[in-house]
Motif scaffolding. Structure first.
Motif, short mmCIF file in Angstrom:
data_model
loop_
_atom_site.label_atom_id
_atom_site.label_comp_id
_atom_site.label_asym_id
_atom_site.label_seq_id
_atom_site.Cartn_x
_atom_site.Cartn_y
_atom_site.Cartn_z
N ASN A 266 -32.10 10.29 34.03
CA ASN A 266 -31.94 10.76 35.41
C ASN A 266 -31.56 9.60 36.34
OD1 ASN A 266 -34.48 9.64 35.14
ND2 ASN A 266 -35.42 10.97 36.69
N GLU A 267 -31.96 8.38 35.98
CA GLU A 267 -31.53 7.22 36.77
C GLU A 267 -30.11 6.80 36.39
OE1 GLU A 267 -34.31 3.98 37.27
OE2 GLU A 267 -35.99 5.33 36.91
N VAL A 268 -29.78 6.96 35.11
CA VAL A 268 -28.41 6.66 34.67
C VAL A 268 -27.43 7.56 35.43
CG1 VAL A 268 -26.80 6.69 32.71
CG2 VAL A 268 -29.17 5.95 32.37
N ASP A 269 -27.80 8.82 35.60
CA ASP A 269 -26.92 9.78 36.27
C ASP A 269 -26.57 9.36 37.70
OD1 ASP A 269 -26.92 11.34 34.04
OD2 ASP A 269 -28.46 12.74 34.75
N ASN A 270 -27.47 8.57 38.30
CA ASN A 270 -27.22 8.12 39.69
C ASN A 270 -26.31 6.91 39.77
OD1 ASN A 270 -28.87 10.10 40.75
ND2 ASN A 270 -30.71 8.82 40.58
N LEU A 271 -25.95 6.36 38.62
CA LEU A 271 -25.16 5.12 38.65
C LEU A 271 -23.71 5.35 39.05
CD1 LEU A 271 -26.46 3.32 35.41
CD2 LEU A 271 -26.98 2.72 37.79
N TRP A 272 -23.21 6.56 38.77
CA TRP A 272 -21.78 6.81 39.03
C TRP A 272 -21.58 8.29 39.38
CZ3 TRP A 272 -18.23 3.35 39.97
CH2 TRP A 272 -16.88 3.71 39.95
N PRO A 273 -20.79 8.60 40.42
CA PRO A 273 -20.70 10.00 40.87
C PRO A 273 -19.95 10.94 39.92
CG PRO A 273 -19.27 8.57 42.18
CD PRO A 273 -20.08 7.68 41.29
N ASP A 274 -19.03 10.41 39.14
CA ASP A 274 -18.23 11.27 38.25
C ASP A 274 -18.96 11.39 36.91
OD1 ASP A 274 -16.47 12.28 36.39
OD2 ASP A 274 -14.71 11.34 37.31
#
Ligand code: SF4
Length: 303
Positions: A266-274
Motif C-alpha cells: 500500500n505504500e509502494v502504490d503511493n510512490l507513482w500515480p500510474d
C-alpha cells in the motif's frame, strides 16, 4: 625520437606532444588518477563512469572503495548492500554485475584482476571498451581505447569530419590504432588525454577550439567544423516520466529503509500515480534481481 616514431606522420607526432603537455596541466585531479590506485579500483571507476559523468562518480567511488577495497570484499557483500551503495548513479544492474564480476575474480583469479583481454572479457559486465581501458589505465599496456569522447576527438582531428556516434565501427578502430603512440607509456597518456579532451574541451556541441591544444593540427577546425553537432544520432531521452525514473523512485524508497526491512504494497502504490507503469517497473526490477517481491504484499532489496 624512438624507433617506433620514425615513420609516424608529423601531424600525428605533433598531436602526441601537444596533448601530452596539455594532460600535464589541463587534466582534472580525479582521485583514481593517483598512482597507488589498484587495477580493481580502476575497473570499479570504469564501470561506474559508463553512462554517468566522472564528476558525479567521485563520491560514490570513494565510499565504495572504502567499503570494498578489493574483489573479495565486494564478493561477500549482499545485493542489498551494493544496490544501496550504488545510490543514484543510475543503471543499477551495473552494481549487481560488478558484484558477479568480483565473485569470479576472487574464485577464478585469486582475487587479482586478470591482465589479458580474453580473461577480462570473460568476466560479467566487462565489454570491449572496459577490457581495453583496464589494460591501458590499470596495466599500462599499449592498447587503443575507444569511447565516445575519444572517437569524437580522433575523427575530428585526423579525418576532418564530424563523429556520428552510434556503435564503434571498424574504421574507428583502424584510426585509433593508426594514431596510437608506439610506446606503451605514451599510449596510456594519449588514451587518457584524448578522453579528457573530449570531456572538457572537444565536446559534442560546443568545442572550445580557441583553448584546445590541438587547434593547430585539427583537420575539422581547418575545414570550418562542417556539420558540427550533427553527431548525435539519437535524441537525448527525457528522464521525467520514464520507466527509468519510476525504477529509480522505487529503489530510492527501498534504500531509505532500515537494513532488511520491507516496504508494504500500500505504500509502494503511493510512490507513482500510474499504477500500470508502476506494476511493470516492479516486475522489471524483480526480473533484474534488483528487488524481491515478498509474498505479494511487500517488496525489499534482495538479501
Ligand atoms: S580544435 Fe576544436 S574540433 Fe579540433 S580537437 Fe580541438 S576542440 Fe575539437
Amino acid at each position: 625520437m624512438t624507433g617506433s616514431q620514425k615513420n609516424v606522420p608529423r601531424p600525428i607526432q605533433r598531436s602526441h606532444t601537444l596533448l601530452a603537455h596539455w594532460w600535464e596541466s589541463g587534466a582534472r585531479d580525479l582521485p583514481w588518477r593517483n598512482r597507488s590506485t589498484t587495477p580493481w579500483a580502476i575497473l570499479v571507476c570504469e564501470v561506474m563512469s559508463q553512462q554517468t559523468q566522472m564528476s558525479r562518480v567521485v563520491p560514490y567511488w570513494k565510499k565504495w572503495m572504502e567499503l570494498w577495497p578489493d574483489a573479495a570484499t565486494l564478493a561477500d557483500a549482499t545485493p542489498a548492500e551494493v544496490i544501496t551503495a550504488w545510490g543514484r548513479l543510475g543503471y543499477p544492474r551495473r552494481a549487481l554485475r560488478l558484484k558477479a564480476c568480483a565473485q569470479q575474480v576472487r574464485d577464478r583469479f585469486n582475487n587479482q584482476l586478470p591482465q589479458t583481454y580474453e580473461e577480462l572479457i570473460s568476466l560479467p559486465g566487462i565489454g570491449d571498451y572496459t577490457a581495453n581501458a583496464v589494460l591501458s589505465f590499470a596495466y599500462g599496456q599499449r592498447v587503443a581505447v575507444i569511447d565516445t569522447n575519444i572517437r569524437r576527438v580522433l575523427t575530428r582531428v585526423f579525418t576532418g569530419v564530424e563523429s556520428h556516434g552510434g556503435a564503434t565501427k571498424p574504421q574507428d578502430k583502424v584510426l585509433a590504432e593508426e594514431v596510437l603512440p608506439g610506446q606503451a607509456q605514451e599510449a596510456v597518456v594519449w588514451n587518457q588525454a584524448t578522453m579528457e579532451l573530449g570531456a572538457l574541451v572537444c565536446t559534442a556541441k560546443n568545442p572550445d577550439c580557441s583553448q584546445c591544444p590541438l587547434n593547430g593540427v585539427c583537420a575539422f577546425l581547418k575545414a570550418g567544423c562542417p556539420g558540427l553537432g550533427e553527431g548525435r544520432t539519437r535524441p537525448r531521452q527525457h528522464f521525467r516520466g520514464t520507466d527509468r525514473q519510476v525504477r529509480g523512485v522505487i529503489l530510492a524508497a527501498l534504500r531509505e529503509l532500515p537494513v532488511g526491512s520491507s516496504l508494504p504494497m500500500n505504500e509502494v502504490d503511493n510512490l507513482w500515480p500510474d499504477a500500470s507503469q508502476l506494476g511493470s517497473c516492479l516486475a522489471s526490477l524483480d526480473d533484474d534481481g534488483l528487488i524481491e517481491i515478498v509474498g505479494g504484499d511487500s517488496i525489499r532489496l534482495p538479501g
